[in-house]
Design a protein around this motif. Structure first.
Motif, PDB file in Angstrom:
ATOM      1  N   THR A 159      20.395  30.372  58.194  1.00 55.15           N
ATOM      2  CA  THR A 159      19.338  29.423  58.574  1.00 55.15           C
ATOM      3  C   THR A 159      19.147  29.407  60.084  1.00 55.15           C
ATOM      4  N   ALA A 160      20.261  29.377  60.818  1.00 52.99           N
ATOM      5  CA  ALA A 160      20.167  29.397  62.280  1.00 52.99           C
ATOM      6  C   ALA A 160      19.570  30.713  62.771  1.00 52.99           C
ATOM      7  N   ALA A 161      19.944  31.828  62.121  1.00 49.66           N
ATOM      8  CA  ALA A 161      19.398  33.126  62.522  1.00 49.66           C
ATOM      9  C   ALA A 161      17.897  33.189  62.287  1.00 49.66           C
ATOM     10  N   ARG A 162      17.433  32.603  61.166  1.00 54.78           N
ATOM     11  CA  ARG A 162      15.985  32.563  60.931  1.00 54.78           C
ATOM     12  C   ARG A 162      15.295  31.715  61.990  1.00 54.78           C
ATOM     13  N   GLY A 167      11.729  32.033  66.986  1.00 54.86           N
ATOM     14  CA  GLY A 167      11.449  31.708  68.382  1.00 54.86           C
ATOM     15  C   GLY A 167      12.438  30.763  69.014  1.00 54.86           C
ATOM     16  N   GLY A 168      13.312  30.148  68.223  1.00 52.98           N
ATOM     17  CA  GLY A 168      14.286  29.216  68.777  1.00 52.98           C
ATOM     18  C   GLY A 168      15.505  29.946  69.294  1.00 52.98           C
ATOM     19  N   THR A 169      15.331  30.716  70.370  1.00 53.90           N
ATOM     20  CA  THR A 169      16.431  31.542  70.884  1.00 53.90           C
ATOM     21  C   THR A 169      17.528  30.725  71.545  1.00 53.90           C
ATOM     22  N   VAL A 190      26.234  36.892  66.726  1.00 57.26           N
ATOM     23  CA  VAL A 190      24.824  36.495  66.681  1.00 57.26           C
ATOM     24  C   VAL A 190      24.479  35.617  67.884  1.00 57.26           C
ATOM     25  N   ASP A 191      25.403  34.729  68.267  1.00 56.84           N
ATOM     26  CA  ASP A 191      25.173  33.889  69.447  1.00 56.84           C
ATOM     27  C   ASP A 191      25.044  34.745  70.704  1.00 56.84           C
TER      28      ASP A 191
END
Length: 401
Positions: A159-162, A167-169, A190-191
């Motif tokens: 969910t965070a990756a999506r 656009g929420g980098t 990923v972070d």
């Protein structure tokens, strides 16, 4: 099949196989133990009966008999050949362990009841079955709990990756995924990627803004100088190119402001039909306007002009006429009759400085990018598709009040 189900199924299958294998081994071991004990008892009783018979000439002892007609034929034949042996055999009353030996042209045999041993084995089988079921249930439950925890953490990371892809980098997965296992390592990776992407996007946005600002000052001088040139065809060409360059710089500045999320809408209530016709008039392009249902909406009129103006200009520049604009309540569609949007644009959305289809005409790819940015600011949604009968179709849906 989800990861949770795969893990639970694998754990259940392995648990069943292990439990069944262990149960079979225990079952076989108990059967062998009871049979060996019964055989030992029968042979011991046979030795005692033989000793008594040789001493007194009479058969004594429990289960001992001379020429017993119930003696299994295989064991009788074995004793008749002069050898001693034992055999577990079924009879009318259950099962018995037999032992026999030859004596003076006869066969002396001993019968030991095996029924109690068989019952003990059956009781043990029930205990093994209950233990196997309980062990499998416990193992599967533990596997489901572990799989659910892993799956939940992976779903949180997904969910965070999506959100990062949308656009929420600045989103960080490591704050949502605890632990020190491989999932936590994945979240950390990923972070790291998100931070690097965020820095690159900031650098790109800063570069775009800096270039636009740096070009603005000399461009102003060019515009002034072009206006001072004597009338003529060369002057008109220069002024047209300078004006195109000025529009590009203004678009770059607008894109940089939208990328920085520095824009806020100035909302006001306007009749949608009047706003749409006003926009079409400002473009000065040939557009067929059709109104199915007019509605008063609360939106930013300047940004709505910008969105629709860019969609209409894109339809004329890259598509083919006639260009149709249809208003149905809060839903506005702009359609042309050209080759339609290219597949790359439909998959990835508008990208600056990419028209995705050079054969559709000229352009720097900022029109749809700006339209998408203003759509986000006013809280609307913009969908780009191709019409089933041909042509590009852009659908703008304004938010409810």
């Amino acid at each position: 099949m989800t990861l949770r189900r795969q893990i639970a199924t694998a754990v259940a299958a392995i648990s069943v196989l292990v439990a069944v294998a262990v149960g079979l081994l225990v079952h076989q071991a108990m059967i062998r133990q009871h049979v060996d004990q019964a055989r030992s008892s029968a042979l011991t009783a046979l030795d005692s009966a033989l000793a008594d018979y040789r001493r007194s000439g009479e058969v004594s002892g429990r289960g001992a008999a001379l020429g017993d007609p119930a003696l299994p034929a295989r064991l009788r034949d074995l004793a008749a050949s002069g050898r001693q042996g034992s055999l577990l055999a079924a009879d009318t009353q259950g099962e018995s362990m037999w032992a026999a030996a030859p004596v003076q042209n006869a066969v002396l045999s001993v019968q030991v009841d095996f029924t109690q041993d068989r019952r003990a084995i059956a009781d043990l089988d029930r205990i093994i079955l209950i233990t196997v079921v309980a062990a499998v249930f416990t193992t599967v439950l533990a596997g489901v709990l572990v799989a659910d925890r892993i799956s939940r953490r992976l779903r949180t990371a997904a969910t965070a990756a999506r959100g990062i892809a949308a656009g929420g980098t600045d989103t960080r997965i490591g704050e949502l995924v605890d632990g020190r296992d491989e999932v936590a390592e994945l979240a950390a990776a990923v972070d790291l990627m998100s931070r690097a992407l965020h820095r690159r996007l900031e650098d790109e946005q800063r570069f775009t803004a800096d270039v636009a600002h740096e070009l603005r000052t000399p461009l102003t001088g060019l515009v002034t100088a072009a206006e001072l040139l004597p009338p003529g065809r060369p002057t008109q060409l220069v002024q047209n190119r300078v004006q195109a360059l000025r529009s590009l710089v203004e678009d770059l500045l607008e894109v940089s402001r939208l990328d920085a999320d520095a824009e806020s809408p100035d909302l006001s209530a306007v009749p949608l039909e009047r706003a749409v016709r006003r926009t079409v008039t400002l473009t000065g392009l040939d557009v067929t306007v059709r109104i199915t249902a007019d509605q008063e909406v609360r939106t930013d009129l300047r940004r709505l002009d910008r969105i629709l103006g860019n969609l209409i200009l894109n339809a004329h520049r890259h598509g083919a006429g006639p260009v149709e604009l249809h208003v149905d309540g809060r839903r506005i569609t702009v359609r042309d009759h050209g080759p339609g949007y290219p597949d790359d644009l439909l998959r990835h959305g508008p990208q600056r400085f990419r028209t995705n289809a050079p054969e559709r005409g000229r352009g720097h790819g900022l029109g749809l990018t700006i339209a998408t940015g203003h759509t986000r600011v006013i809280g609307a949604t913009l969908t780009l598709t191709n019409h089933p009968t041909g042509g590009a179709l852009a659908t703008l849906t304004l938010p409810p009040d």
